[in-house]
Scaffold this motif. Structure first.
Motif, PDB file in Angstrom:
ATOM      1  N   VAL A   1       0.852  -1.202   0.000  1.00 27.98           N
ATOM      2  CA  VAL A   1       0.000   0.000   0.000  1.00 27.98           C
ATOM      3  C   VAL A   1       0.882   1.245   0.000  1.00 27.98           C
ATOM      4  CG1 VAL A   1      -1.903  -1.149   1.231  1.00 27.98           C
ATOM      5  CG2 VAL A   1      -0.175   0.130   2.543  1.00 27.98           C
ATOM      6  N   PRO A   2       0.375   2.335  -0.536  1.00 22.18           N
ATOM      7  CA  PRO A   2       1.157   3.572  -0.561  1.00 22.18           C
ATOM      8  C   PRO A   2       0.981   4.371   0.729  1.00 22.18           C
ATOM      9  CG  PRO A   2      -0.902   3.878  -1.741  1.00 22.18           C
ATOM     10  CD  PRO A   2      -0.921   2.467  -1.225  1.00 22.18           C
ATOM     11  N   ASP A   3       1.898   5.306   0.957  1.00 25.74           N
ATOM     12  CA  ASP A   3       1.778   6.253   2.067  1.00 25.74           C
ATOM     13  C   ASP A   3       0.836   7.355   1.573  1.00 25.74           C
ATOM     14  OD1 ASP A   3       2.095   8.122   4.040  1.00 25.74           O
ATOM     15  OD2 ASP A   3       4.172   8.631   3.522  1.00 25.74           O
ATOM     16  N   ARG A   4      -0.438   7.010   1.540  1.00 25.47           N
ATOM     17  CA  ARG A   4      -1.412   7.951   0.973  1.00 25.47           C
ATOM     18  C   ARG A   4      -2.718   7.855   1.736  1.00 25.47           C
ATOM     19  NH1 ARG A   4      -3.488   7.572  -5.046  1.00 25.47           N
ATOM     20  NH2 ARG A   4      -5.348   8.589  -4.249  1.00 25.47           N
ATOM     21  N   THR A   5      -3.372   8.975   1.885  1.00 26.51           N
ATOM     22  CA  THR A   5      -4.641   8.994   2.607  1.00 26.51           C
ATOM     23  C   THR A   5      -5.792   8.884   1.613  1.00 26.51           C
ATOM     24  OG1 THR A   5      -3.682  10.259   4.392  1.00 26.51           O
ATOM     25  CG2 THR A   5      -6.072  10.383   4.173  1.00 26.51           C
ATOM     26  N   TYR A   6      -6.666   7.954   1.886  1.00 19.90           N
ATOM     27  CA  TYR A   6      -7.879   7.782   1.075  1.00 19.90           C
ATOM     28  C   TYR A   6      -9.068   8.267   1.905  1.00 19.90           C
ATOM     29  CZ  TYR A   6      -5.292   5.254  -2.425  1.00 19.90           C
ATOM     30  OH  TYR A   6      -4.410   4.945  -3.422  1.00 19.90           O
TER      31      TYR A   6
ATOM     32  N   SER B   1     -11.362   8.947   6.705  1.00 17.40           N
ATOM     33  CA  SER B   1     -10.061   8.915   6.031  1.00 17.40           C
ATOM     34  C   SER B   1      -9.118   7.933   6.687  1.00 17.40           C
ATOM     35  CB  SER B   1      -9.389  10.294   6.102  1.00 17.40           C
ATOM     36  OG  SER B   1     -10.160  11.240   5.450  1.00 17.40           O
ATOM     37  N   GLU B   2      -8.266   7.367   5.890  1.00 20.07           N
ATOM     38  CA  GLU B   2      -7.245   6.462   6.390  1.00 20.07           C
ATOM     39  C   GLU B   2      -5.993   6.611   5.535  1.00 20.07           C
ATOM     40  OE1 GLU B   2      -7.645   2.008   6.503  1.00 20.07           O
ATOM     41  OE2 GLU B   2      -9.189   2.534   7.954  1.00 20.07           O
ATOM     42  N   ASN B   3      -4.849   6.721   6.202  1.00 19.50           N
ATOM     43  CA  ASN B   3      -3.585   6.603   5.473  1.00 19.50           C
ATOM     44  C   ASN B   3      -3.267   5.117   5.426  1.00 19.50           C
ATOM     45  OD1 ASN B   3      -0.615   6.057   5.384  1.00 19.50           O
ATOM     46  ND2 ASN B   3      -0.601   8.240   4.927  1.00 19.50           N
ATOM     47  N   LEU B   4      -3.233   4.561   4.234  1.00 20.14           N
ATOM     48  CA  LEU B   4      -3.140   3.095   4.152  1.00 20.14           C
ATOM     49  C   LEU B   4      -1.856   2.561   4.768  1.00 20.14           C
ATOM     50  CD1 LEU B   4      -4.729   2.078   0.744  1.00 20.14           C
ATOM     51  CD2 LEU B   4      -5.670   1.895   3.041  1.00 20.14           C
ATOM     52  N   GLU B   5      -0.764   3.278   4.631  1.00 19.01           N
ATOM     53  CA  GLU B   5       0.482   2.762   5.204  1.00 19.01           C
ATOM     54  C   GLU B   5       0.458   2.838   6.734  1.00 19.01           C
ATOM     55  OE1 GLU B   5       4.685   3.399   3.469  1.00 19.01           O
ATOM     56  OE2 GLU B   5       4.497   4.835   5.111  1.00 19.01           O
ATOM     57  N   ALA B   6       0.053   3.976   7.260  1.00 22.12           N
ATOM     58  CA  ALA B   6       0.112   4.171   8.712  1.00 22.12           C
ATOM     59  C   ALA B   6      -1.030   3.471   9.454  1.00 22.12           C
ATOM     60  CB  ALA B   6       0.077   5.668   9.026  1.00 22.12           C
ATOM     61  N   ASP B   7      -2.208   3.405   8.840  1.00 22.15           N
ATOM     62  CA  ASP B   7      -3.386   2.913   9.571  1.00 22.15           C
ATOM     63  C   ASP B   7      -3.770   1.487   9.229  1.00 22.15           C
ATOM     64  OD1 ASP B   7      -3.762   5.432  10.728  1.00 22.15           O
ATOM     65  OD2 ASP B   7      -4.880   6.143   8.994  1.00 22.15           O
TER      66      ASP B   7
ATOM     67  N   LEU C   1     -17.031   0.080   7.024  1.00 20.41           N
ATOM     68  CA  LEU C   1     -16.542   1.406   6.587  1.00 20.41           C
ATOM     69  C   LEU C   1     -15.018   1.410   6.492  1.00 20.41           C
ATOM     70  CD1 LEU C   1     -17.204   4.373   5.908  1.00 20.41           C
ATOM     71  CD2 LEU C   1     -17.161   4.874   8.357  1.00 20.41           C
ATOM     72  N   ASP C   2     -14.349   0.769   7.454  1.00 15.88           N
ATOM     73  CA  ASP C   2     -12.883   0.839   7.431  1.00 15.88           C
ATOM     74  C   ASP C   2     -12.247  -0.100   6.403  1.00 15.88           C
ATOM     75  OD1 ASP C   2     -12.854  -1.609   8.684  1.00 15.88           O
ATOM     76  OD2 ASP C   2     -12.004  -0.903  10.567  1.00 15.88           O
ATOM     77  N   SER C   3     -13.051  -0.864   5.680  1.00 15.88           N
ATOM     78  CA  SER C   3     -12.526  -1.610   4.527  1.00 15.88           C
ATOM     79  C   SER C   3     -12.524  -0.730   3.274  1.00 15.88           C
ATOM     80  CB  SER C   3     -13.445  -2.799   4.194  1.00 15.88           C
ATOM     81  OG  SER C   3     -13.243  -3.846   5.090  1.00 15.88           O
ATOM     82  N   THR C   4     -13.318   0.316   3.301  1.00 15.83           N
ATOM     83  CA  THR C   4     -13.573   1.083   2.077  1.00 15.83           C
ATOM     84  C   THR C   4     -12.317   1.782   1.521  1.00 15.83           C
ATOM     85  OG1 THR C   4     -15.788   1.313   2.977  1.00 15.83           O
ATOM     86  CG2 THR C   4     -15.316   2.577   1.009  1.00 15.83           C
ATOM     87  N   PRO C   5     -11.427   2.354   2.358  1.00 13.42           N
ATOM     88  CA  PRO C   5     -10.194   2.922   1.780  1.00 13.42           C
ATOM     89  C   PRO C   5      -9.367   1.870   1.036  1.00 13.42           C
ATOM     90  CG  PRO C   5     -10.525   3.773   3.988  1.00 13.42           C
ATOM     91  CD  PRO C   5     -11.551   2.681   3.796  1.00 13.42           C
ATOM     92  N   ARG C   6      -9.285   0.645   1.572  1.00  3.42           N
ATOM     93  CA  ARG C   6      -8.561  -0.417   0.865  1.00  3.42           C
ATOM     94  C   ARG C   6      -9.242  -0.728  -0.460  1.00  3.42           C
ATOM     95  NH1 ARG C   6      -8.446  -4.683   5.655  1.00  3.42           N
ATOM     96  NH2 ARG C   6      -9.722  -3.067   6.618  1.00  3.42           N
ATOM     97  N   GLN C   7     -10.561  -0.711  -0.430  1.00  2.97           N
ATOM     98  CA  GLN C   7     -11.297  -1.012  -1.665  1.00  2.97           C
ATOM     99  C   GLN C   7     -11.120   0.115  -2.689  1.00  2.97           C
ATOM    100  OE1 GLN C   7     -15.234  -2.263  -0.344  1.00  2.97           O
ATOM    101  NE2 GLN C   7     -14.332  -3.877   0.902  1.00  2.97           N
TER     102      GLN C   7
END
Ligand code: GLU
Length: 301
Positions: free
Chosen positions: A144-149, A160-166, A204-210
């Protein structure tokens, strides 16, 4: 044109929480004259059985929640998912992960304040020699990137979630070769043109990954509405332990209209519980009237 879906996992009889989400998904689509898809998410061969899928269909029919198309069950779509795994592989984003459950769940493993685990990247940079020395079958993880979705959820607002950090790199194929939920749901929603996803707030917290997968695979991002969970007065999510809420028990005690009316009241769509058909409810359905906080389930005795 709105295309919505029911995506139940046939791992048992529907409980009231599943019916609640299905009712809202149905009303939302029927209110705008859209199309509803039924997809049995039977990826897990240990938990899912065809008899439960048949039961879910009979229960939806009894409730008056019809659908326009039925998708191929996920258990039959291994080759389709494999072709999308190949695309992710070609992007250089997959790696084999040999971590055991015990390692991943160790108290010392990194986690967020809400308890969710963050994958620390243990297997991310193993050398070819280290991989060759492993004796267990690996799962496949997606970098995953260091990016917030940010999800603009129709009911819960922005999340919002930063995929790398969260979150960390996540599994897209299990060690037994079964495609993981995150990838299967994105591929299936994408290929069947789903534009609106209505499901429980726990997802809901699966949605940034999706969203990340949708972006990588070139699928549009559907609108989402994550609906409240039904809970006990103690604040615990309802489960099979609440036997009174088993659909079989409820069916023997009341008409579908009484059940729908009680759930509509719980949702905030009726000012008091009264018998109503899904069709009447859909006629003046609006998300602006649906409550967003978790709700105590009706019929708990
Ligand atoms: N199959 C999941 C469930 O039954 C729902 C997944 C989804 O709606 O994306 O909880």
């Amino acid at each position: 044109m709105t295309v919505g879906r029911f995506a139940p996992s046939p791992s048992g009889r529907m409980h009231l929480g599943n019916v609640f989400a299905a009712l809202l998904a149905w009303c939302s689509v029927r209110n705008v004259g859209g199309t509803l898809l039924l997809r049995l998410e039977d990826l897990d061969p240990d938990r899912c059985k065809p008899v439960y899928g048949d039961q879910i269909k009979r229960d939806l029919e009894w409730l008056g929640l019809d659908w326009d198309r039925e998708a191929q069950p996920q258990s039959q779509r291994g080759e389709v998912y494999r072709s999308y795994l190949d695309r992710l592989e070609a992007l250089g984003l997959l790696y084999p992960c040999y971590c055991t459950r015990d390692q991943l769940l160790a108290p010392s493993a990194p986690h967020r304040s809400d308890g969710r685990r963050i994958y620390p990247g243990t297997c991310r940079d193993l050398t070819p020699a280290q991989r060759a020395a492993m004796t267990k079958a690996p799962a496949l993880r997606l970098r995953v990137p260091d990016r917030t979705y940010t999800v603009h959820d129709g009911l819960q607002g922005d999340y919002s979630e930063n995929l790398e950090a969260d979150c960390g790199d996540f599994i897209v194929c299990r060690a037994d070769g079964v495609c993981a939920y995150q990838l299967a749901v994105v591929v299936d929603d994408g290929l069947s043109g789903v534009t609106q996803v209505v499901r429980g707030r726990d997802l809901l917290d699966s949605t940034p990954r999706q969203q990340y997968l949708q972006e990588l695979l070139g699928f549009p991002i559907p609108e989402t509405c994550h609906v409240p969970l039904l809970i006990t007065p103690e604040g615990r999510r309802i489960s099979k332990r609440e036997r009174d809420l088993d659909l079989g028990v409820l069916q023997s005690r009341m008409s579908p209209e009484i059940l729908i009316g009680a759930l509509a009241h719980t949702a905030g769509l009726l000012d008091r519980p009264r018998p109503i058909t899904p069709r009447e409810l859909a006629a003046d359905f609006s998300w602006s009237r649906v409550r967003r906080e978790d709700q105590i389930a009706p019929f708990l005795t």
